[in-house]
Motif scaffolding. Structure first.
Motif, PDB file in Angstrom:
ATOM      1  N   THR A   1       1.185  11.595  -7.216  1.00 20.82           N
ATOM      2  CA  THR A   1       1.326  10.614  -5.583  1.00 20.82           C
ATOM      3  C   THR A   1       2.666  10.405  -5.227  1.00 20.82           C
ATOM      4  O   THR A   1       3.354  10.678  -3.885  1.00 20.82           O
ATOM      5  CB  THR A   1       1.514   9.183  -5.994  1.00 20.82           C
ATOM      6  OG1 THR A   1      -0.354   8.947  -6.732  1.00 20.82           O
ATOM      7  CG2 THR A   1       0.780   8.004  -4.966  1.00 20.82           C
TER       8      THR A   1
ATOM      9  N   MET B   1       5.853   4.838   1.348  1.00 20.98           N
ATOM     10  CA  MET B   1       5.937   5.867   1.936  1.00 20.98           C
ATOM     11  C   MET B   1       7.186   5.814   3.136  1.00 20.98           C
ATOM     12  O   MET B   1       7.288   6.527   3.656  1.00 20.98           O
ATOM     13  CB  MET B   1       4.860   6.909   2.302  1.00 20.98           C
ATOM     14  CG  MET B   1       4.986   8.207   2.847  1.00 20.98           C
ATOM     15  SD  MET B   1       3.469   9.511   3.582  1.00 20.98           S
ATOM     16  CE  MET B   1       2.440   9.261   2.133  1.00 20.98           C
ATOM     17  N   ASN B   2       6.562   4.891   3.922  1.00 19.18           N
ATOM     18  CA  ASN B   2       7.403   4.902   5.532  1.00 19.18           C
ATOM     19  C   ASN B   2       9.058   4.355   4.480  1.00 19.18           C
ATOM     20  O   ASN B   2      10.005   4.853   4.949  1.00 19.18           O
ATOM     21  CB  ASN B   2       7.178   3.268   5.762  1.00 19.18           C
ATOM     22  CG  ASN B   2       5.520   4.494   7.013  1.00 19.18           C
ATOM     23  OD1 ASN B   2       5.097   5.342   6.699  1.00 19.18           O
ATOM     24  ND2 ASN B   2       5.016   3.529   6.751  1.00 19.18           N
TER      25      ASN B   2
ATOM     26  N   GLN C   1       3.911  13.674  -3.650  1.00 20.79           N
ATOM     27  CA  GLN C   1       3.690  14.004  -2.277  1.00 20.79           C
ATOM     28  C   GLN C   1       4.507  12.857  -1.245  1.00 20.79           C
ATOM     29  O   GLN C   1       5.046  13.584  -0.249  1.00 20.79           O
ATOM     30  CB  GLN C   1       2.003  12.946  -2.352  1.00 20.79           C
ATOM     31  CG  GLN C   1       1.268  14.675  -3.169  1.00 20.79           C
ATOM     32  CD  GLN C   1       0.023  13.461  -3.223  1.00 20.79           C
ATOM     33  OE1 GLN C   1      -0.253  13.185  -2.727  1.00 20.79           O
ATOM     34  NE2 GLN C   1      -1.161  14.615  -4.043  1.00 20.79           N
ATOM     35  N   ILE C   2       4.658  12.139  -2.210  1.00 14.99           N
ATOM     36  CA  ILE C   2       5.355  10.525  -1.074  1.00 14.99           C
ATOM     37  C   ILE C   2       7.374  10.958  -0.610  1.00 14.99           C
ATOM     38  O   ILE C   2       7.988  11.077   0.028  1.00 14.99           O
ATOM     39  CB  ILE C   2       5.380   9.744  -1.433  1.00 14.99           C
ATOM     40  CG1 ILE C   2       3.832   8.825  -1.606  1.00 14.99           C
ATOM     41  CG2 ILE C   2       6.489   8.154  -0.824  1.00 14.99           C
ATOM     42  CD1 ILE C   2       3.852   7.494  -1.660  1.00 14.99           C
TER      43      ILE C   2
ATOM     44  N   ASN D   1       1.090  -1.279  -0.500  1.00 11.69           N
ATOM     45  CA  ASN D   1      -0.067  -0.044   0.559  1.00 11.69           C
ATOM     46  C   ASN D   1       0.854   1.539   0.418  1.00 11.69           C
ATOM     47  O   ASN D   1       1.998   1.307   0.233  1.00 11.69           O
ATOM     48  CB  ASN D   1      -1.346   0.027   1.100  1.00 11.69           C
ATOM     49  CG  ASN D   1      -0.350  -0.290   2.282  1.00 11.69           C
ATOM     50  OD1 ASN D   1       0.471   0.558   2.316  1.00 11.69           O
ATOM     51  ND2 ASN D   1      -0.567  -1.245   3.102  1.00 11.69           N
ATOM     52  N   LYS D   2       0.032   2.129  -0.355  1.00  9.02           N
ATOM     53  CA  LYS D   2       0.990   3.641  -0.353  1.00  9.02           C
ATOM     54  C   LYS D   2       2.284   4.146   0.958  1.00  9.02           C
ATOM     55  O   LYS D   2       2.624   4.532   0.665  1.00  9.02           O
ATOM     56  CB  LYS D   2      -0.605   4.654  -0.434  1.00  9.02           C
ATOM     57  CG  LYS D   2       0.648   6.481  -1.229  1.00  9.02           C
ATOM     58  CD  LYS D   2      -0.487   7.146  -1.089  1.00  9.02           C
ATOM     59  CE  LYS D   2      -0.583   8.428  -1.414  1.00  9.02           C
ATOM     60  NZ  LYS D   2      -1.559   9.513  -1.732  1.00  9.02           N
ATOM     61  N   GLN D   3       0.573   3.645   2.191  1.00 12.85           N
ATOM     62  CA  GLN D   3       1.804   4.406   3.180  1.00 12.85           C
ATOM     63  C   GLN D   3       2.825   3.348   3.558  1.00 12.85           C
ATOM     64  O   GLN D   3       4.177   3.623   4.231  1.00 12.85           O
ATOM     65  CB  GLN D   3       1.053   3.797   4.367  1.00 12.85           C
ATOM     66  CG  GLN D   3       1.135   4.438   5.980  1.00 12.85           C
ATOM     67  CD  GLN D   3       1.431   5.816   5.677  1.00 12.85           C
ATOM     68  OE1 GLN D   3       0.179   6.504   5.075  1.00 12.85           O
ATOM     69  NE2 GLN D   3       2.384   6.646   6.415  1.00 12.85           N
ATOM     70  N   ASN D   4       3.232   1.805   3.090  1.00 14.87           N
ATOM     71  CA  ASN D   4       4.535   1.016   3.125  1.00 14.87           C
ATOM     72  C   ASN D   4       5.082   2.168   2.300  1.00 14.87           C
ATOM     73  O   ASN D   4       6.857   2.033   2.655  1.00 14.87           O
ATOM     74  CB  ASN D   4       4.187  -0.865   2.665  1.00 14.87           C
ATOM     75  CG  ASN D   4       3.401  -0.801   3.918  1.00 14.87           C
ATOM     76  OD1 ASN D   4       2.901  -0.940   5.167  1.00 14.87           O
ATOM     77  ND2 ASN D   4       3.545  -2.611   3.154  1.00 14.87           N
TER      78      ASN D   4
END
Length: 301
Positions: free
Chosen positions: A241, A202-203, A244-245, A197-200
């Motif tokens: 996307t 980003m992290n 932003q990340i 997912n996008k959060q992963n």
């Protein structure tokens, strides 16, 4: 073969498509009236400039026609070239590699040609006499490090890699230590293109960025986003996307020789206000070229 000839050959599909639409606009109208502008905007959208960028280009052309007293479609075409060149001339198109080592973090979804792009950049930097280290930070895809190792061999570059599933930030840390020990000029870091997912994602990119910041606080740093030119407007969505990340500093657009929608280069630069650093028009290392806005627009039209 120079940039213009190579990019012209690589943009054949786009130019042929634009010739049948844009060409008929410039040859089919004798007056610069509303019908002319409507047809022109539609043609630019078909070339994948996107609705927003096409509308902006046409509105700026209307203003130029009024301000300069232009009368003919041929005069309007030259004015359009100037406008598109301005729209795609965003920032510095050269990689910023002012320190030793400098760091280029290469990001993008799987399948866009990310690892290949890294290999081609490494080969070009090697020919310039720079010592290059590749860091296999994509530890999630089984073949990624193997592919990067093949390119390291071709480019005469060093590589740091670990086992599949290793912590990417740890691989990057090892790479930075190796770069210091080996007196490397440029560190090129490959990253995973897709986590679940996008959060992963980003992290993961955040962790890598923090390692680079901590270990090399004064180094020149680029975050190069690789986009597949054949995906058109989907590439623009990806770019927004990743912007932003990861704070993208430059774009590499690959596979432009395989698409009739090379206008995406203009859409990306104008919409995101991020400089296009490279365009890819073939398989060979020299087919990834540093971007030159005016020559690109000339070849496009």
């Amino acid at each position: 073969m120079g940039f213009f000839e190579k990019i012209k050959a690589g943009l054949t599909k786009t130019r042929d498509a634009m010739a049948s639409t844009l060409g008929s606009v410039f040859s089919g109208f004798h007056r610069l009236d509303d019908d002319f502008y409507d047809e022109l905007e539609e043609s630019l959208i078909l070339a994948d400039l996107g609705v927003e960028t096409a509308a902006k280009a046409v509105e700026r052309l209307r203003q130029a026609v009024r301000a300069q007293g232009l009368k003919t479609p041929e005069e309007a075409k030259e004015a359009l070239k100037e406008i598109l060149t301005e729209m795609v001339s965003v920032g510095d198109s050269a990689l910023k590699l002012d320190t030793k080592p400098s760091v280029v973090l290469v990001i993008g979804v799987n399948g866009v040609g990310k690892t290949t792009t890294i290999g081609k950049i490494a080969a070009q930097l090697g020919r310039q006499g720079k010592r290059v280290l590749l860091v296999a930070g994509d530890t999630f895809r089984a073949a990624a490090a193997d592919q990067l190792e093949i390119w390291a061999g071709r480019a005469g570059a060093d590589i740091v890699r670990q086992h599949e599933g290793a912590d990417p930030a740890a691989v990057v840390y090892d790479g930075i230590q190796a770069a210091r020990a080996r007196n490397v000029d440029v560190i090129l870091i490959d990253t995973a293109g897709r986590l679940h997912n996008k959060q992963n994602l980003m992290n993961e990119l955040g962790k890598i960025s923090r390692i680079v910041e901590r270990e090399l606080p004064d180094a020149s740093r680029e975050v190069l986003l690789v986009l597949d030119g054949t995906t058109g407007q989907n590439g623009l969505i990806q770019a927004k996307t990743f912007q932003q990340i990861a704070g993208v500093t430059g774009i590499a657009l690959t596979k432009l020789d395989g698409t009739a929608k090379g206008g995406i280069v203009i859409a990306v630069a104008d919409s995101l206000q991020i400089p296009v650093k490279y365009v890819g028009v073939g398989e060979q290392a020299e087919d990834l070229m540093e971007f030159r806005p005016r020559e690109f627009v000339d070849a496009l039209l």
